[in-house]
Design an enzyme around this catalytic site. Structure first.
Site, PDB file in Angstrom:
ATOM      1  N   SER A 102       0.866  -1.184   0.000  1.00 52.55           N
ATOM      2  CA  SER A 102       0.000   0.000   0.000  1.00 52.55           C
ATOM      3  C   SER A 102       0.896   1.225   0.000  1.00 52.55           C
ATOM      4  O   SER A 102       1.635   1.457   0.965  1.00 52.55           O
ATOM      5  CB  SER A 102      -0.902   0.004   1.239  1.00 52.55           C
ATOM      6  OG  SER A 102      -1.814  -1.068   1.193  1.00 52.55           O
ATOM      7  N   LYS A 123      -7.372   0.779  -3.120  1.00 47.96           N
ATOM      8  CA  LYS A 123      -6.967   0.355  -1.776  1.00 47.96           C
ATOM      9  C   LYS A 123      -7.275   1.436  -0.754  1.00 47.96           C
ATOM     10  O   LYS A 123      -7.708   1.144   0.374  1.00 47.96           O
ATOM     11  CB  LYS A 123      -5.477  -0.002  -1.762  1.00 47.96           C
ATOM     12  CG  LYS A 123      -4.960  -0.446  -0.389  1.00 47.96           C
ATOM     13  CD  LYS A 123      -5.698  -1.682   0.110  1.00 47.96           C
ATOM     14  CE  LYS A 123      -5.301  -2.057   1.545  1.00 47.96           C
ATOM     15  NZ  LYS A 123      -4.052  -2.782   1.622  1.00 47.96           N
ATOM     16  N   LYS A 176      -1.321   4.583   9.062  1.00 45.73           N
ATOM     17  CA  LYS A 176      -0.594   4.992   7.856  1.00 45.73           C
ATOM     18  C   LYS A 176      -1.544   5.117   6.669  1.00 45.73           C
ATOM     19  O   LYS A 176      -1.476   6.075   5.889  1.00 45.73           O
ATOM     20  CB  LYS A 176       0.519   3.981   7.579  1.00 45.73           C
ATOM     21  CG  LYS A 176       1.328   4.211   6.309  1.00 45.73           C
ATOM     22  CD  LYS A 176       0.822   3.386   5.121  1.00 45.73           C
ATOM     23  CE  LYS A 176       0.957   1.895   5.351  1.00 45.73           C
ATOM     24  NZ  LYS A 176       0.481   1.104   4.174  1.00 45.73           N
TER      25      LYS A 176
END
Length: 306
Positions: free
Chosen positions: A96, A170, A238
């Site tokens: 990611s 995502k 994050k």
């Protein structure tokens, strides 16, 4: 049947079971990890590369599964993975990372006649182990078809669009996951504080319109107080930060994402960043001075000591 040689970069919670599935499918595999000891379980079944350069030179396809964009940049650019790949090879970044980074890495690859896909995943460690990941692929359709069989060894593949689109998908996934974990935490705590049995509440909600995979799996984790990390809270933090960064780039305001980001930030500040992301419940318990499922929840004026 001739199988392409694959180098797998990143043997962590997600990468290890993914590598296992590729080996089980018969692919010749080279593995490399920043912490070399994590490669040891593969010593009898795969080649362990001593360096990123060695991993690159051994590969027709490189799969990257690292913790964050900074790690991806370090491996692909600073440590020279792209620079050591042969023309005609393909990089599949399943980490990611920011969409802008995916586009930059794709441009570097294109300059060397190397294919590139950003193909982050959803499904967690369970999906990785069961080869049931949802794979969101961004990039050229012909490049995707070239490596589709490899990706289908790991899960279900959807072509989202051009380079960067996989990472955008995502981010959308992680927005829904993070916000829904927050909603499930609040709903169960609200019901329990009023005297309802959270076990029965979850069971009832699973049969109605509020049913979701988050309620099913993470609701149960909250009830069991099982916060061993499948996906650590610091990783969810994050991802929430990347969601907000992308929103700013697109001049969007996302109030729910901002609120959930702040809650994960508080959870990490309390030293619980390694808890599973369902541990967001812990941050909610902390600010309310209560604990889910206790027969008599203490008032906020008398918070728990443990």
């Amino acid at each position: 049947m001739s199988y392409p040689c694959i180098s797998f970069i990143g043997i962590g919670l997600m990468g290890a079971p993914m590598a296992e599935n590729l080996i089980a499918a018969g692919y010749p595999l080279t593995v490399w990890n920043r912490t070399a000891a994590k490669c040891a379980p593969f010593a009898e079944r795969a080649t362990i590369a001593a360096s990123v350069e060695q991993a690159a030179k051994a590969a027709d396809i490189v799969i990257v599964m690292l913790e964050n964009g900074a790690a991806v940049e370090q491996v692909l650019v600073e440590q020279g993975l792209i620079a050591n790949l042969a023309p005609g090879s393909v990089v599949i970044d399943m980490s990611s990372a920011p969409p802008t980074m995916a586009r930059a890495h794709a441009a570097l690859c294109a300059a060397r006649d190397i294919g590139y896909l950003d193909a982050p995943v959803s499904g967690g460690t369970v999906g990785a182990a069961e080869a049931a990941l949802s794979i969101m692929a961004g990039g050229d359709g012909d490049t995707l078809e070239q490596v589709r069989a490899v990706l289908e060894t790991l899960g279900r593949v959807t072509h989202i669009g051009p380079v960067g689109a996989g990472q955008l998908a995502k981010l959308a996934n992680q927005a829904i996951v993070g916000i829904t974990i927050g909603a499930v935490s609040e709903a169960l705590l609200l019901a329990a504080k009023g005297g309802a049995d959270p076990v029965a509440v979850r069971e009832a909600l699973m049969g109605g319109f509020a049913s979701s995979r988050i309620l099913e799996l993470h609701g149960q984790r909250m009830i069991d107080r099982n916060f061993e990390p499948g996906a650590p809270a610091r990783i969810q933090l994050k991802d929430m930060r990347m969601i907000l960064d992308e929103a700013r780039n697109e001049q969007l305001t996302l109030p729910l994402a901002q609120r959930v980001h702040d809650e994960y930030l508080a959870l990490s500040a309390n030293g619980q960043g390694e808890a599973d992301h369902s541990g967001l419940l812990l941050a909610l318990e902390h600010i309310n001075g209560v604990r889910l499922g206790e027969p008599s929840l203490p008032s906020r004026a008398q918070p728990r000591k443990d």
